[in-house]
Design a protein around this motif. Structure first.
Motif, PDB file in Angstrom:
ATOM      1  N   VAL A 121       0.824  -1.208   0.000  1.00 34.97           N
ATOM      2  CA  VAL A 121       0.000   0.000   0.000  1.00 34.97           C
ATOM      3  C   VAL A 121       0.863   1.265   0.000  1.00 34.97           C
ATOM      4  N   ARG A 122       1.906   1.284   0.771  1.00 30.35           N
ATOM      5  CA  ARG A 122       2.759   2.483   0.861  1.00 30.35           C
ATOM      6  C   ARG A 122       3.303   2.903  -0.492  1.00 30.35           C
ATOM      7  N   SER A 123       3.640   1.933  -1.335  1.00 33.81           N
ATOM      8  CA  SER A 123       4.238   2.270  -2.626  1.00 33.81           C
ATOM      9  C   SER A 123       3.257   3.009  -3.538  1.00 33.81           C
ATOM     10  N   LEU A 124       1.959   2.985  -3.209  1.00 37.13           N
ATOM     11  CA  LEU A 124       0.987   3.749  -3.980  1.00 37.13           C
ATOM     12  C   LEU A 124       1.200   5.258  -3.804  1.00 37.13           C
ATOM     13  N   GLU A 125       1.920   5.640  -2.766  1.00 36.58           N
ATOM     14  CA  GLU A 125       2.217   7.057  -2.527  1.00 36.58           C
ATOM     15  C   GLU A 125       3.235   7.596  -3.525  1.00 36.58           C
ATOM     16  N   GLY A 126       3.867   6.691  -4.288  1.00 37.05           N
ATOM     17  CA  GLY A 126       4.902   7.127  -5.216  1.00 37.05           C
ATOM     18  C   GLY A 126       6.235   7.364  -4.526  1.00 37.05           C
ATOM     19  N   VAL A 127       6.399   6.762  -3.346  1.00 32.72           N
ATOM     20  CA  VAL A 127       7.621   6.928  -2.565  1.00 32.72           C
ATOM     21  C   VAL A 127       8.266   5.564  -2.385  1.00 32.72           C
ATOM     22  N   ASP A 128       9.561   5.477  -2.628  1.00 32.20           N
ATOM     23  CA  ASP A 128      10.268   4.214  -2.391  1.00 32.20           C
ATOM     24  C   ASP A 128      10.442   4.059  -0.883  1.00 32.20           C
ATOM     25  N   THR A 129       9.711   3.114  -0.300  1.00 37.15           N
ATOM     26  CA  THR A 129       9.694   2.956   1.159  1.00 37.15           C
ATOM     27  C   THR A 129      10.556   1.799   1.651  1.00 37.15           C
ATOM     28  N   GLY A 131      12.986  -0.348   3.364  1.00 38.82           N
ATOM     29  CA  GLY A 131      13.899  -0.161   4.492  1.00 38.82           C
ATOM     30  C   GLY A 131      13.586   1.026   5.387  1.00 38.82           C
ATOM     31  N   MET A 132      12.503   1.736   5.128  1.00 36.53           N
ATOM     32  CA  MET A 132      12.173   2.907   5.948  1.00 36.53           C
ATOM     33  C   MET A 132      11.365   2.477   7.160  1.00 36.53           C
ATOM     34  N   ASP A 133      11.653   3.112   8.298  1.00 35.79           N
ATOM     35  CA  ASP A 133      10.762   2.906   9.439  1.00 35.79           C
ATOM     36  C   ASP A 133       9.558   3.840   9.253  1.00 35.79           C
ATOM     37  N   GLN A 134       8.579   3.731  10.141  1.00 42.87           N
ATOM     38  CA  GLN A 134       7.345   4.493   9.972  1.00 42.87           C
ATOM     39  C   GLN A 134       7.595   6.007   9.932  1.00 42.87           C
ATOM     40  N   GLY A 135       8.463   6.502  10.783  1.00 42.83           N
ATOM     41  CA  GLY A 135       8.750   7.940  10.815  1.00 42.83           C
ATOM     42  C   GLY A 135       9.347   8.428   9.508  1.00 42.83           C
ATOM     43  N   ALA A 136      10.317   7.666   8.975  1.00 46.12           N
ATOM     44  CA  ALA A 136      10.957   8.048   7.714  1.00 46.12           C
ATOM     45  C   ALA A 136       9.968   7.969   6.559  1.00 46.12           C
ATOM     46  N   TYR A 137       9.131   6.939   6.575  1.00 47.99           N
ATOM     47  CA  TYR A 137       8.128   6.796   5.513  1.00 47.99           C
ATOM     48  C   TYR A 137       7.172   7.984   5.520  1.00 47.99           C
ATOM     49  N   ARG A 138       6.694   8.344   6.717  1.00 47.04           N
ATOM     50  CA  ARG A 138       5.748   9.459   6.806  1.00 47.04           C
ATOM     51  C   ARG A 138       6.361  10.750   6.290  1.00 47.04           C
ATOM     52  N   LYS A 139       7.613  10.996   6.657  1.00 43.22           N
ATOM     53  CA  LYS A 139       8.285  12.213   6.192  1.00 43.22           C
ATOM     54  C   LYS A 139       8.431  12.193   4.669  1.00 43.22           C
ATOM     55  N   ASP A 143       6.782  14.835   2.103  1.00 42.52           N
ATOM     56  CA  ASP A 143       7.627  15.564   1.152  1.00 42.52           C
ATOM     57  C   ASP A 143       7.138  15.376  -0.279  1.00 42.52           C
ATOM     58  N   ALA A 144       6.699  14.143  -0.611  1.00 44.43           N
ATOM     59  CA  ALA A 144       6.191  13.868  -1.963  1.00 44.43           C
ATOM     60  C   ALA A 144       4.921  14.664  -2.238  1.00 44.43           C
ATOM     61  N   VAL A 145       4.031  14.752  -1.240  1.00 41.50           N
ATOM     62  CA  VAL A 145       2.797  15.528  -1.405  1.00 41.50           C
ATOM     63  C   VAL A 145       3.125  17.011  -1.549  1.00 41.50           C
ATOM     64  N   ARG A 146       4.107  17.479  -0.784  1.00 44.72           N
ATOM     65  CA  ARG A 146       4.513  18.890  -0.898  1.00 44.72           C
ATOM     66  C   ARG A 146       5.058  19.192  -2.295  1.00 44.72           C
ATOM     67  N   ARG A 147       5.883  18.280  -2.826  1.00 42.17           N
ATOM     68  CA  ARG A 147       6.417  18.476  -4.181  1.00 42.17           C
ATOM     69  C   ARG A 147       5.288  18.493  -5.207  1.00 42.17           C
ATOM     70  N   LEU A 148       4.338  17.569  -5.046  1.00 40.95           N
ATOM     71  CA  LEU A 148       3.196  17.504  -5.960  1.00 40.95           C
ATOM     72  C   LEU A 148       2.379  18.796  -5.879  1.00 40.95           C
ATOM     73  N   SER A 149       2.182  19.313  -4.665  1.00 41.05           N
ATOM     74  CA  SER A 149       1.423  20.552  -4.483  1.00 41.05           C
ATOM     75  C   SER A 149       2.070  21.703  -5.250  1.00 41.05           C
ATOM     76  N   VAL A 150       3.383  21.775  -5.192  1.00 45.11           N
ATOM     77  CA  VAL A 150       4.114  22.821  -5.921  1.00 45.11           C
ATOM     78  C   VAL A 150       3.976  22.591  -7.420  1.00 45.11           C
ATOM     79  N   ASP A 151       4.138  21.326  -7.843  1.00 39.22           N
ATOM     80  CA  ASP A 151       4.076  21.003  -9.272  1.00 39.22           C
ATOM     81  C   ASP A 151       2.729  21.344  -9.895  1.00 39.22           C
ATOM     82  N   VAL A 152       1.631  21.164  -9.139  1.00 40.94           N
ATOM     83  CA  VAL A 152       0.305  21.453  -9.696  1.00 40.94           C
ATOM     84  C   VAL A 152      -0.182  22.866  -9.358  1.00 40.94           C
ATOM     85  N   GLY A 153       0.630  23.625  -8.621  1.00 38.49           N
ATOM     86  CA  GLY A 153       0.320  25.030  -8.381  1.00 38.49           C
ATOM     87  C   GLY A 153      -0.628  25.323  -7.232  1.00 38.49           C
TER      88      GLY A 153
END
Length: 199
Positions: A121-129, A131-139, A143-153
């Protein structure tokens, strides 16, 4: 009285307007489906909204199984248990009844059923997860959502926001039924600070 049912075609056909629900049995029959997996939430089941669909299917003699273990802002485990329930049901198609949580859970279940490589399920976020623990995955996901927000304006500031609005908005956000599903717990003061940063 003739009721015109509206529809528009994207990758599929979307039926909408008064009476559109009555199209369900005909669509199922035309597609040759055998058994439905109905994804809905406990409140819609309790208040009889889901029954509007199941009544139509009962009348048409169509098989289905209802899955209602869906929470506001569904978790990874929620989606994974839905995938398991879908497989065990023997269904060959899905109907999602409800708002965002049911629809999003249904879509995630459908994606994973047809693309098992996303079973984490996590990989649906478009983030390579890997080896990440939960904290790293969430961050990484944030970050991916923030980048997407900038990309779509999407604006990063709410210029019309005023200090006198913060308390009401924050209390409303904290009282929202979906608040318990947020990535981290937040109280009214946390929301005040968050809104203040957007000013």
């Amino acid at each position: 009285m003739i009721i015109a049912v509206n529809r528009f075609i994207l990758n599929g056909i979307s039926y909408h307007g008064k009476g559109a629900i009555n199209e369900i049995p005909g669509i199922i029959e035309a597609k040759g489906f055998k058994k439905a997996f109905i994804a809905t939430d406990p409140d819609l089941l309790k208040f009889g909204v889901t029954k509007k669909v199941t009544d139509l299917m009962d009348k048409a003699g169509m098989a289905y199984e209802v899955y209602s273990d869906i929470k506001p802002n569904p978790t990874i485990e929620n989606v994974q248990s839905g995938v398991k329930a879908y497989k065990e049901s023997g269904a060959d198609y899905m109907i999602a009844v409800g708002g965002g949580s049911s629809m999003d859970t249904g879509k995630a279940i459908g994606i994973i059923i047809n693309n098992p490589e996303f079973a984490d399920v996590r990989s649906l976020e478009g983030v390579d997860t890997q080896g990440m623990d939960q904290g790293a995955y969430r961050k990484a996901a944030i970050d991916a959502v923030r980048r997407l927000s900038v990309d779509v304006g999407i604006p990063t500031k709410l210029e019309a926001l005023k200090e006198e609005d913060l308390q009401f908005l924050s209390e409303s956000a904290a009282a929202d039924a979906c608040a318990p599903g947020n990535p981290k717990e937040a109280g009214v003061e946390d929301f005040v600070e968050l809104f203040r940063k957007l000013m």
